[in-house]
Write a protein that holds these residues in place. Sequence first.
Motif, PDB file in Angstrom:
ATOM      1  N   ALA A 140       0.818  -1.220   0.000  1.00  0.00           N
ATOM      2  CA  ALA A 140       0.000   0.000   0.000  1.00  0.00           C
ATOM      3  C   ALA A 140       0.852   1.271   0.000  1.00  0.00           C
ATOM      4  N   GLU A 141       1.932   1.277   0.756  1.00  0.00           N
ATOM      5  CA  GLU A 141       2.766   2.477   0.834  1.00  0.00           C
ATOM      6  C   GLU A 141       3.479   2.736  -0.494  1.00  0.00           C
ATOM      7  N   SER A 142       4.041   1.692  -1.104  1.00  0.00           N
ATOM      8  CA  SER A 142       4.734   1.884  -2.375  1.00  0.00           C
ATOM      9  C   SER A 142       3.746   2.246  -3.483  1.00  0.00           C
ATOM     10  N   TYR A 143       2.508   1.739  -3.361  1.00  0.00           N
ATOM     11  CA  TYR A 143       1.470   2.089  -4.338  1.00  0.00           C
ATOM     12  C   TYR A 143       1.156   3.580  -4.281  1.00  0.00           C
ATOM     13  N   LEU A 144       1.017   4.099  -3.078  1.00  0.00           N
ATOM     14  CA  LEU A 144       0.711   5.520  -2.906  1.00  0.00           C
ATOM     15  C   LEU A 144       1.853   6.394  -3.426  1.00  0.00           C
ATOM     16  N   ILE A 173      -6.760   2.249   0.714  1.00  0.00           N
ATOM     17  CA  ILE A 173      -5.974   1.336  -0.124  1.00  0.00           C
ATOM     18  C   ILE A 173      -5.895  -0.018   0.563  1.00  0.00           C
ATOM     19  N   ASN A 174      -6.674  -0.953   0.069  1.00  0.00           N
ATOM     20  CA  ASN A 174      -6.778  -2.277   0.694  1.00  0.00           C
ATOM     21  C   ASN A 174      -6.972  -3.317  -0.411  1.00  0.00           C
ATOM     22  N   PHE A 175      -5.888  -3.924  -0.838  1.00  0.00           N
ATOM     23  CA  PHE A 175      -5.949  -4.874  -1.942  1.00  0.00           C
ATOM     24  C   PHE A 175      -6.688  -6.158  -1.577  1.00  0.00           C
ATOM     25  N   HIS A 176      -6.537  -6.581  -0.331  1.00  0.00           N
ATOM     26  CA  HIS A 176      -7.225  -7.807   0.093  1.00  0.00           C
ATOM     27  C   HIS A 176      -8.737  -7.612   0.064  1.00  0.00           C
ATOM     28  N   ALA A 177      -9.195  -6.451   0.543  1.00  0.00           N
ATOM     29  CA  ALA A 177     -10.630  -6.165   0.529  1.00  0.00           C
ATOM     30  C   ALA A 177     -11.138  -6.063  -0.909  1.00  0.00           C
ATOM     31  N   LEU A 178     -10.325  -5.509  -1.804  1.00  0.00           N
ATOM     32  CA  LEU A 178     -10.708  -5.410  -3.212  1.00  0.00           C
ATOM     33  C   LEU A 178     -10.872  -6.796  -3.821  1.00  0.00           C
ATOM     34  N   GLU A 179      -9.941  -7.679  -3.516  1.00  0.00           N
ATOM     35  CA  GLU A 179     -10.028  -9.053  -4.020  1.00  0.00           C
ATOM     36  C   GLU A 179     -11.303  -9.743  -3.528  1.00  0.00           C
ATOM     37  N   GLN A 180     -11.614  -9.578  -2.254  1.00  0.00           N
ATOM     38  CA  GLN A 180     -12.814 -10.192  -1.687  1.00  0.00           C
ATOM     39  C   GLN A 180     -14.077  -9.613  -2.307  1.00  0.00           C
ATOM     40  N   ASP A 281       2.220   5.981   9.854  1.00  0.00           N
ATOM     41  CA  ASP A 281       1.632   5.603  11.145  1.00  0.00           C
ATOM     42  C   ASP A 281       0.148   5.275  10.982  1.00  0.00           C
ATOM     43  N   SER A 282      -0.559   6.099  10.225  1.00  0.00           N
ATOM     44  CA  SER A 282      -1.984   5.869  10.008  1.00  0.00           C
ATOM     45  C   SER A 282      -2.217   4.575   9.245  1.00  0.00           C
ATOM     46  N   MET A 283      -1.386   4.318   8.230  1.00  0.00           N
ATOM     47  CA  MET A 283      -1.526   3.077   7.461  1.00  0.00           C
ATOM     48  C   MET A 283      -1.251   1.863   8.338  1.00  0.00           C
ATOM     49  N   ARG A 284      -0.272   1.983   9.211  1.00  0.00           N
ATOM     50  CA  ARG A 284       0.076   0.867  10.078  1.00  0.00           C
ATOM     51  C   ARG A 284      -1.070   0.551  11.026  1.00  0.00           C
ATOM     52  N   THR A 286      -4.220   1.204  10.505  1.00  0.00           N
ATOM     53  CA  THR A 286      -5.306   0.650   9.686  1.00  0.00           C
ATOM     54  C   THR A 286      -5.042  -0.806   9.363  1.00  0.00           C
ATOM     55  N   ASP A 287      -3.797  -1.133   8.995  1.00  0.00           N
ATOM     56  CA  ASP A 287      -3.447  -2.517   8.674  1.00  0.00           C
ATOM     57  C   ASP A 287      -3.611  -3.429   9.882  1.00  0.00           C
ATOM     58  N   GLU A 288      -3.252  -2.920  11.073  1.00  0.00           N
ATOM     59  CA  GLU A 288      -3.415  -3.726  12.282  1.00  0.00           C
ATOM     60  C   GLU A 288      -4.882  -4.011  12.533  1.00  0.00           C
ATOM     61  N   GLY A 289      -5.740  -3.022  12.265  1.00  0.00           N
ATOM     62  CA  GLY A 289      -7.176  -3.223  12.426  1.00  0.00           C
ATOM     63  C   GLY A 289      -7.695  -4.278  11.477  1.00  0.00           C
ATOM     64  N   ARG A 290      -7.188  -4.257  10.237  1.00  0.00           N
ATOM     65  CA  ARG A 290      -7.613  -5.258   9.256  1.00  0.00           C
ATOM     66  C   ARG A 290      -7.164  -6.643   9.678  1.00  0.00           C
ATOM     67  N   ALA A 291      -5.927  -6.731  10.206  1.00  0.00           N
ATOM     68  CA  ALA A 291      -5.418  -8.021  10.644  1.00  0.00           C
ATOM     69  C   ALA A 291      -6.256  -8.568  11.792  1.00  0.00           C
ATOM     70  N   SER A 292      -6.661  -7.687  12.713  1.00  0.00           N
ATOM     71  CA  SER A 292      -7.491  -8.117  13.841  1.00  0.00           C
ATOM     72  C   SER A 292      -8.847  -8.603  13.356  1.00  0.00           C
ATOM     73  N   ASP A 293      -9.428  -7.901  12.406  1.00  0.00           N
ATOM     74  CA  ASP A 293     -10.711  -8.313  11.852  1.00  0.00           C
ATOM     75  C   ASP A 293     -10.603  -9.685  11.200  1.00  0.00           C
ATOM     76  N   ALA A 294      -9.486  -9.901  10.459  1.00  0.00           N
ATOM     77  CA  ALA A 294      -9.292 -11.197   9.785  1.00  0.00           C
ATOM     78  C   ALA A 294      -9.150 -12.314  10.818  1.00  0.00           C
ATOM     79  N   SER A 295      -8.447 -12.031  11.911  1.00  0.00           N
ATOM     80  CA  SER A 295      -8.257 -13.041  12.961  1.00  0.00           C
ATOM     81  C   SER A 295      -9.583 -13.407  13.587  1.00  0.00           C
ATOM     82  N   ARG A 296     -10.422 -12.406  13.852  1.00  0.00           N
ATOM     83  CA  ARG A 296     -11.733 -12.679  14.454  1.00  0.00           C
ATOM     84  C   ARG A 296     -12.593 -13.509  13.514  1.00  0.00           C
TER      85      ARG A 296
END
Length: 300
Positions: A140-144, A173-180, A281-284, A286-296
């Motif tokens: 996501a960072e390199s994409y931006l 910017i969330n490629f995994h969510a786009l794929e889903q 920092d904001s992206m990090r 956000t990514d942690e939140g996505r990882a937590s959601d995936a774990s749940r």
Amino acid sequence: MKYVIHLGVHRTASLLLQQNLSSNLDQLRAQGVFYVNAEIPKLVQRQIRMIRRRHKPGSTPHAIGNFAEINAAITDAAAQAGAQTVLISDEHRLGPSMTRSLLWNQPHPGFYPQAATNLQHAQAGLPLEQTRLLLYTRNAESYLLSLYSDAIRQNQVAMTLEQFCRSVNFNSINFHALEQELAALHPDLQVKSRQFERIKLGPETYLRSFLRDIGLDPAPFALCPTPPRPQLDAMQVEALLHIMSGTQSRRADMVASLREKVLRGAPNPLAPLVLPAWVTDSMRVTDEGRASDASRTQVA
């Protein structure tokens, strides 16, 4: 008939793939592939314009055009050619990039917010159960950074990197969510994603991986890989921004010459273009939140 749709996304070396596919058209035909971009390019360009009209402010619905009619013409042409697979390479099917949306003065554009709807329109008349999507993704960072670098290179924006980040919804910017989201269009729709950063292994590896993903034998292909344009460095960006501020000068030829000189120079690896700390920092977070959601989800 099977359908393979290569979806860039933007800034994932789509042009590199498209140029090599076109230069190997005979090999594609020999392996039963009808490559629409090279066989009937006007139809692909027409669909690209139609997708853009769906988003461009001021466009009216009746001006969008008929996707089903174009897709029927593509299928007929492929059948007449005796092909078993229709291949289309078009990153625009997901919608405009955030940079394009900024050019249209859309406030705080997000990351392909209507991707699924766009794809449904573009696939009108084509069976999703016989369609395979190749979705190319990246960090996501390199994409931006790449989006911004390209926008500066093409003289599309005249803002600093910090201003650019404040102007777009970079946390979307969330490629995994786009794929889903795309996979949810049909239970039998096949969606395969590839990480763009594989290009670091070499353009040839990138191209051969693409050919295998289509189901082709890459051995007979004469690959002519051209490395993607390097990202601008911080000093080049600063120079171009300074030049852009002088675009009202009567010496337009001088401004164009200065821009060309900057773009001809190789990026300085000691002066990398770096995102502001508050963005990373904001992206990090956000990514942690996505990882937590995936774990749940997995636990559930």
